[in-house]
Scaffold this active site. Sequence first.
Site, PDB file in Angstrom:
ATOM      1  N   LYS A  69      44.789 -34.361  20.827  1.00 40.17           N
ATOM      2  CA  LYS A  69      45.878 -33.412  21.014  1.00 40.17           C
ATOM      3  C   LYS A  69      47.201 -34.142  20.861  1.00 40.17           C
ATOM      4  CE  LYS A  69      47.830 -30.134  24.307  1.00 40.17           C
ATOM      5  NZ  LYS A  69      47.654 -29.423  25.568  1.00 40.17           N
TER       6      LYS A  69
ATOM      7  N   GLU B 181      40.288 -41.766  20.825  1.00 45.33           N
ATOM      8  CA  GLU B 181      40.294 -40.649  21.783  1.00 45.33           C
ATOM      9  C   GLU B 181      38.956 -39.901  21.732  1.00 45.33           C
ATOM     10  OE1 GLU B 181      41.906 -39.494  24.185  1.00 45.33           O
ATOM     11  OE2 GLU B 181      43.979 -40.172  24.081  1.00 45.33           O
TER      12      GLU B 181
ATOM     13  N   LYS C 100      44.075 -30.678  17.546  1.00 49.94           N
ATOM     14  CA  LYS C 100      45.146 -29.716  17.797  1.00 49.94           C
ATOM     15  C   LYS C 100      46.493 -30.375  17.624  1.00 49.94           C
ATOM     16  CE  LYS C 100      46.977 -27.225  21.685  1.00 49.94           C
ATOM     17  NZ  LYS C 100      47.059 -27.165  23.101  1.00 49.94           N
TER      18      LYS C 100
HETATM   19  C1  PBG Z   1      48.160 -26.938  27.893  1.00 49.54           C
HETATM   20  C2  PBG Z   1      48.025 -26.282  26.576  1.00 49.54           C
HETATM   21  C3  PBG Z   1      49.049 -26.068  25.647  1.00 49.54           C
HETATM   22  C4  PBG Z   1      48.466 -25.393  24.572  1.00 49.54           C
HETATM   23  C5  PBG Z   1      47.128 -25.205  24.874  1.00 49.54           C
HETATM   24  N1  PBG Z   1      46.876 -25.775  26.109  1.00 49.54           N
HETATM   25  C6  PBG Z   1      50.488 -26.351  25.744  1.00 49.54           C
HETATM   26  C7  PBG Z   1      51.008 -27.717  25.747  1.00 49.54           C
HETATM   27  O1  PBG Z   1      50.282 -28.707  25.638  1.00 49.54           O
HETATM   28  O2  PBG Z   1      52.212 -27.802  25.896  1.00 49.54           O
HETATM   29  C8  PBG Z   1      49.208 -24.973  23.340  1.00 49.54           C
HETATM   30  C9  PBG Z   1      48.509 -23.962  22.510  1.00 49.54           C
HETATM   31  C10 PBG Z   1      49.383 -23.326  21.498  1.00 49.54           C
HETATM   32  O3  PBG Z   1      50.488 -23.781  21.192  1.00 49.54           O
HETATM   33  O4  PBG Z   1      48.936 -22.292  20.965  1.00 49.54           O
HETATM   34  N2  PBG Z   1      47.659 -26.121  28.925  1.00 49.54           N
END
Ligand code: PBG
Length: 326
Positions: free
Chosen positions: A195, A233, A248
């Site tokens: 992520k 990771e 992601k």
């Molecule tokens: C954290 C989380 C986020 C997203 C999914 N889980 C936000 C972040 O990391 O700031 C983002 C998903 C998206 O942008 O559609 N709980």
Amino acid sequence: MAFPIQRLRRLRSSVSIRRLVQETRLSTDQLIYPLFVQDGVEGKSEIASMPGQYRRSLPELLKETTEAFYLGIPAVILFGIPKNKDEYGSEGFDPDGIVQQAVRAIKKETPELLVMTDVCIDEYTSHGHCGVVKDGKILNDETLSLLVKMALTHVQAGADVVAPSDMMDGRVEAIRKGLDDNGYEDVPILSYAVKYASCFYAPFRDAACSSPEFGDRKTYQMDPANRREAIREAMLDIEEGADMLMVKPALPYLDILREIKDSFDLPVAAYQVSGEYAMIKAAAEKGWIDERKAIFESLLSMKRAGADIILTYFAKEMAQMLTEGK
Ligand code: PBG
């Protein structure tokens, strides 16, 4: 042998022959639909930066999950917006919190619909960070027990899969142990393994009011410049017990997706995040691109890059398009 013997256009000459030789196919079976459920509200409110997406009360959420189920979408992932936020994100691990209530309600209404939950405290904390904050620092180890509590309450409510998205080190191991110790050894973990600290989450933070109050998420989410680190990771999460891996955002990281897919045998998910959704919506609204074609092409590129599973706010549109055979 080359031209004029070889002519690649021969296999592109009609719709039917193109269908025969198509290498990558999208299917509704691969889709996960992310949804926001809000505590203490009635009806639903549209998210300004995500036209067509809503923060929903529980009854509204149930309408949507039922519709998704009848469209053939196999899974949803839930994000909660609590009534009150505090330093530790307490409503996030309350057995009667909004996500826990939502899981129970969906499993009752449509037991076959797979319910996944996002495990992270940022939607519930007053400071908006994904970890416990002390003296301006985001603490790793102190956060783990909260994540375990949260995952456990989700699973006790009936969640089929938990998906930790916080990027604390060791969270997969901690959650796996917490679930196993309580008899939930059969519940899989979909780890947000790779992520990145991305600007493409902005509309999500608008939706969940979860922008960090100070600083940014760069001390826990990954640097967009790093590729080898993504492999580390993923490797660590597998060692800790992850059953599925996620990359992601999706579109700006297709190279990473392909690399993770080629390096490991676990199912890999790609998350087409809120900013990717917003860009397609905004350009389509202006008439600059064709929305349906942009949805199709972007999701197809994720599949081609190696995604077994795709999380997308366009899940319903995509399922509809696939049913219509377009
Ligand atoms: C954290 C989380 C986020 C997203 C999914 N889980 C936000 C972040 O990391 O700031 C983002 C998903 C998206 O942008 O559609 N709980």
